[in-house]
Design a protein around this motif. Structure first.
Motif, PDB file in Angstrom:
ATOM      1  N   HIS A   1      16.028   7.060  16.767  1.00  0.00           N
ATOM      2  CA  HIS A   1      16.674   8.288  16.320  1.00  0.00           C
ATOM      3  C   HIS A   1      16.100   8.707  14.962  1.00  0.00           C
ATOM      4  CE1 HIS A   1      19.811  11.241  15.438  1.00  0.00           C
ATOM      5  NE2 HIS A   1      19.934  10.668  14.261  1.00  0.00           N
ATOM      6  N   GLY A   2      15.766   9.984  14.849  1.00  0.00           N
ATOM      7  CA  GLY A   2      15.216  10.504  13.597  1.00  0.00           C
ATOM      8  C   GLY A   2      13.704  10.469  13.537  1.00  0.00           C
ATOM      9  N   THR A   3      13.045   9.931  14.589  1.00  0.00           N
ATOM     10  CA  THR A   3      11.579   9.874  14.578  1.00  0.00           C
ATOM     11  C   THR A   3      10.989  11.288  14.477  1.00  0.00           C
ATOM     12  OG1 THR A   3      11.507   7.830  15.854  1.00  0.00           O
ATOM     13  CG2 THR A   3       9.531   9.210  15.902  1.00  0.00           C
ATOM     14  N   PHE A   4      10.036  11.450  13.585  1.00  0.00           N
ATOM     15  CA  PHE A   4       9.375  12.740  13.363  1.00  0.00           C
ATOM     16  C   PHE A   4       8.545  13.133  14.580  1.00  0.00           C
ATOM     17  CE2 PHE A   4       5.491  15.002  12.160  1.00  0.00           C
ATOM     18  CZ  PHE A   4       5.987  16.087  11.435  1.00  0.00           C
ATOM     19  N   VAL A   5       8.707  14.368  15.051  1.00  0.00           N
ATOM     20  CA  VAL A   5       7.923  14.885  16.170  1.00  0.00           C
ATOM     21  C   VAL A   5       6.943  15.959  15.694  1.00  0.00           C
ATOM     22  CG1 VAL A   5       7.996  16.045  18.409  1.00  0.00           C
ATOM     23  CG2 VAL A   5       9.770  14.372  17.797  1.00  0.00           C
TER      24      VAL A   5
ATOM     25  N   LEU B   1      16.061  16.088  21.711  1.00  0.00           N
ATOM     26  CA  LEU B   1      15.349  16.496  20.501  1.00  0.00           C
ATOM     27  C   LEU B   1      16.190  17.507  19.728  1.00  0.00           C
ATOM     28  CD1 LEU B   1      11.854  17.044  22.153  1.00  0.00           C
ATOM     29  CD2 LEU B   1      12.518  15.078  20.763  1.00  0.00           C
ATOM     30  N   GLU B   2      16.128  17.440  18.410  1.00  0.00           N
ATOM     31  CA  GLU B   2      16.865  18.364  17.571  1.00  0.00           C
ATOM     32  C   GLU B   2      15.960  18.829  16.436  1.00  0.00           C
ATOM     33  OE1 GLU B   2      19.660  19.864  17.694  1.00  0.00           O
ATOM     34  OE2 GLU B   2      20.619  18.898  19.415  1.00  0.00           O
ATOM     35  N   VAL B   3      16.377  19.914  15.766  1.00  0.00           N
ATOM     36  CA  VAL B   3      15.637  20.449  14.628  1.00  0.00           C
ATOM     37  C   VAL B   3      16.529  20.423  13.392  1.00  0.00           C
ATOM     38  CG1 VAL B   3      14.497  22.472  13.655  1.00  0.00           C
ATOM     39  CG2 VAL B   3      14.212  21.929  16.079  1.00  0.00           C
ATOM     40  N   ASN B   4      15.995  19.890  12.297  1.00  0.00           N
ATOM     41  CA  ASN B   4      16.679  19.926  11.008  1.00  0.00           C
ATOM     42  C   ASN B   4      16.428  21.306  10.399  1.00  0.00           C
ATOM     43  OD1 ASN B   4      17.391  19.731   8.271  1.00  0.00           O
ATOM     44  ND2 ASN B   4      16.967  17.522   8.229  1.00  0.00           N
ATOM     45  N   LEU B   5      17.486  22.107  10.309  1.00  0.00           N
ATOM     46  CA  LEU B   5      17.331  23.477   9.825  1.00  0.00           C
ATOM     47  C   LEU B   5      17.041  23.531   8.325  1.00  0.00           C
ATOM     48  CD1 LEU B   5      20.157  25.331  11.805  1.00  0.00           C
ATOM     49  CD2 LEU B   5      17.736  25.093  12.363  1.00  0.00           C
TER      50      LEU B   5
ATOM     51  N   PHE C   1      12.867  16.420  15.498  1.00  0.00           N
ATOM     52  CA  PHE C   1      12.988  14.955  15.475  1.00  0.00           C
ATOM     53  C   PHE C   1      13.704  14.464  16.726  1.00  0.00           C
ATOM     54  CE2 PHE C   1      16.818  16.596  13.491  1.00  0.00           C
ATOM     55  CZ  PHE C   1      17.832  15.797  14.023  1.00  0.00           C
ATOM     56  N   VAL C   2      13.557  13.158  16.982  1.00  0.00           N
ATOM     57  CA  VAL C   2      14.219  12.525  18.125  1.00  0.00           C
ATOM     58  C   VAL C   2      15.695  12.368  17.809  1.00  0.00           C
ATOM     59  CG1 VAL C   2      14.365  10.456  19.545  1.00  0.00           C
ATOM     60  CG2 VAL C   2      12.133  11.321  18.846  1.00  0.00           C
ATOM     61  N   ASN C   3      16.544  12.873  18.706  1.00  0.00           N
ATOM     62  CA  ASN C   3      17.985  12.840  18.473  1.00  0.00           C
ATOM     63  C   ASN C   3      18.683  11.768  19.300  1.00  0.00           C
ATOM     64  OD1 ASN C   3      20.438  13.977  17.293  1.00  0.00           O
ATOM     65  ND2 ASN C   3      20.897  14.632  19.387  1.00  0.00           N
ATOM     66  N   SER C   4      18.174  11.481  20.480  1.00  0.00           N
ATOM     67  CA  SER C   4      18.779  10.445  21.316  1.00  0.00           C
ATOM     68  C   SER C   4      17.690   9.767  22.149  1.00  0.00           C
ATOM     69  CB  SER C   4      19.856  11.042  22.235  1.00  0.00           C
ATOM     70  OG  SER C   4      19.316  12.047  23.060  1.00  0.00           O
ATOM     71  N   ARG C   5      18.059   8.689  22.799  1.00  0.00           N
ATOM     72  CA  ARG C   5      17.099   7.838  23.506  1.00  0.00           C
ATOM     73  C   ARG C   5      16.344   8.622  24.579  1.00  0.00           C
ATOM     74  NH1 ARG C   5      17.646   4.559  28.269  1.00  0.00           N
ATOM     75  NH2 ARG C   5      16.082   2.915  28.315  1.00  0.00           N
TER      76      ARG C   5
END
Length: 453
Positions: A41-45, A75-79, A85-89
């Protein structure tokens, strides 16, 4: 023309230009990333905002959002920093099965003006699945009269990974009687088998317990094992033999229950009960045990369940023919069943990002809504065309494969028509074709364009 009117016309032209640019960008699919499965979780994409040419300060005001159909919140985006970034498995095997290509399609949408971007995130395979044998123990009955170089089929392992991570090699525990004949990559149907190196003597060695190990090509490698129990028989007999070692059959999905798939025939050169043969199912891959039946007396394989092309396209049926001698002898064959697609899935329509109501002075080519269509079938059965109610001042424009924009195609006059009831229809290319519809209600907002009477 007043200054206010000239300003409004200029703003309208600017809005039209921006919307046309958005439509162009939505079809470009220009941003690609990759991420390994099982990333934390949180891995940079990727710096998605920067790569799409968006300023960080405009992400929140323009309602920056990401949609991933059927992929949940992987996957999610930090606004705050515009980083994807990776949000879940992310489990590649769960996401794409054994498919060589695996990616998550993201639809990025911002407002003011409305823009849509398509982003592909490739999910890379890691070696997280060891080779697996379907049985803990494989039993073989071998007569002591068998000649050196005789071969005995073994059931190989399977690996849920792909590529090198799924390339299997085998090794056998040290012994002086048996060696392995390995499958050949260029011939995927070539079976793993055990080869006899020297003559057997049941009176000296009545049985063998060997360990078969499968190792994948990952680094580091993962392994799986199965115990081989070999019983040496004392009676010289003949194995039942099928007319072919492999059979290939094609069936349409949704084929009726009790439909005959194939009638197998094995013969035994022996006489009496030693030449009488019965049939049994050894295995059906993958997980198709309940979908087929085998008549133990006449060798008829029949459909016993619902065959669904979208669920699985191939089945491998291992059949054993056993005679009634004491002890019995067995022969084997493989039936490969290919499931053919039928047009049994209607298209699906999704309408998003409605910009309502629409002002009556809105300029033609303005994007009103985003439409996506899909069809679970394949080939022509999965090819979808999309069209709109006729005689309305709107049209549908294709922006990407299976993605469309609903755009204004004429002038609006709220005093004439205040609400348009539009019907979007998606039809596939099957024969007969299947279709789906979705209704879109477009309300026209009033502007002060009429002087008092």
């Amino acid at each position: 023309m007043s200054a206010t009117q000239r300003s409004g016309l200029g703003n309208g032209r600017l809005l039209l230009s921006l919307l046309l640019l958005a439509a162009w960008e939505s079809g470009s699919g220009q941003v690609h990333y990759s991420v390994p499965e099982e990333a934390k979780h949180g891995t940079f994409v990727g710096r998605i905002a920067q790569d799409l040419g968006l300023e960080l300060a405009e992400l929140v005001p323009r309602l920056f959002r990401v949609a991933s159909k059927g992929r949940g919140d992987l996957l999610e985006v930090n606004l705050q920093n515009g980083i994807l970034f990776v949000n879940s498995r992310i489990d590649r095997e769960e996401l794409c099965g054994r498919s060589v290509e695996c990616s998550i399609h993201l639809e990025v949408i911002v407002d003011r003006p409305l823009q849509v971007f398509h982003v592909e995130v490739e999910v890379k395979d890691i070696n997280d699945n060891p080779p697996v044998f379907s049985l803990r123990e494989q039993k073989l009955l071998i007569y002591e009269s068998k000649q050196p170089d005789s071969r005995f089929p073994l059931e190989g392992a399977s690996d849920a990974d792909i590529g090198e991570n799924a390339q299997l090699t085998y090794r056998l525990s040290k012994n002086e009687y048996f060696s392995l004949e390995l499958p050949i990559n260029s011939k995927p149907t070539k079976k793993l088998s055990l080869t006899l190196k020297k003559s057997l003597d049941r009176e000296k060695t009545p049985e063998f317990n060997l360990l078969l190990t499968a190792a994948d090509g990952g680094k580091p490698e993962l392994t799986g094992t199965v115990q081989l129990f070999i019983r040496v028989l004392d009676i010289n007999d003949n194995d039942p033999e099928f007319e072919q070692s492999e059979y290939k059959v094609r069936l349409m999905e949704n084929t009726a229950k009790e439909t005959l798939v194939i009638q197998l025939n094995a013969t035994d050169q022996d006489e009496g009960v030693n030449g009488e043969v019965t049939y049994s199912l050894m295995s059906i891959k993958p997980n198709g045990k309940s979908l087929f039946t085998l008549d133990e007396n006449n060798g008829e394989v029949k459909v016993n369940g619902t065959l669904d092309y979208e669920e699985n396209k191939f089945y491998e049926i291992e059949v054993q023919a056993t005679d009634k001698g004491n002890p019995p002898m067995a022969g084997h064959c493989t039936v490969w069943v290919e499931i053919l697609d039928a047009n049994d899935n209607a298209p699906e329509i999704t309408v998003t990002s409605l910009s309502l109501p629409v002002r009556e002075d809105t300029q033609p080519s303005t994007v009103i809504a985003l439409i996506s269509v899909s069809d679970r079938d394949s080939g022509d059965n999965g090819q979808v065309i999309c069209f709109l109610t006729s005689n309305v001042p709107f049209k549908i424009v294709s922006t990407f494969k299976n993605y469309y924009s609903l755009v204004l195609d004429g002038s609006l006059d709220r005093e004439s028509v205040s609400v348009y009831k539009l019907m979007v229809t998606a039809r596939d290319g099957g024969s007969p074709s299947l279709s789906a519809t979705a209704s879109v209600s477009v309300e026209v907002a009033d502007v002060n364009d009429n002087a008092p009477a």
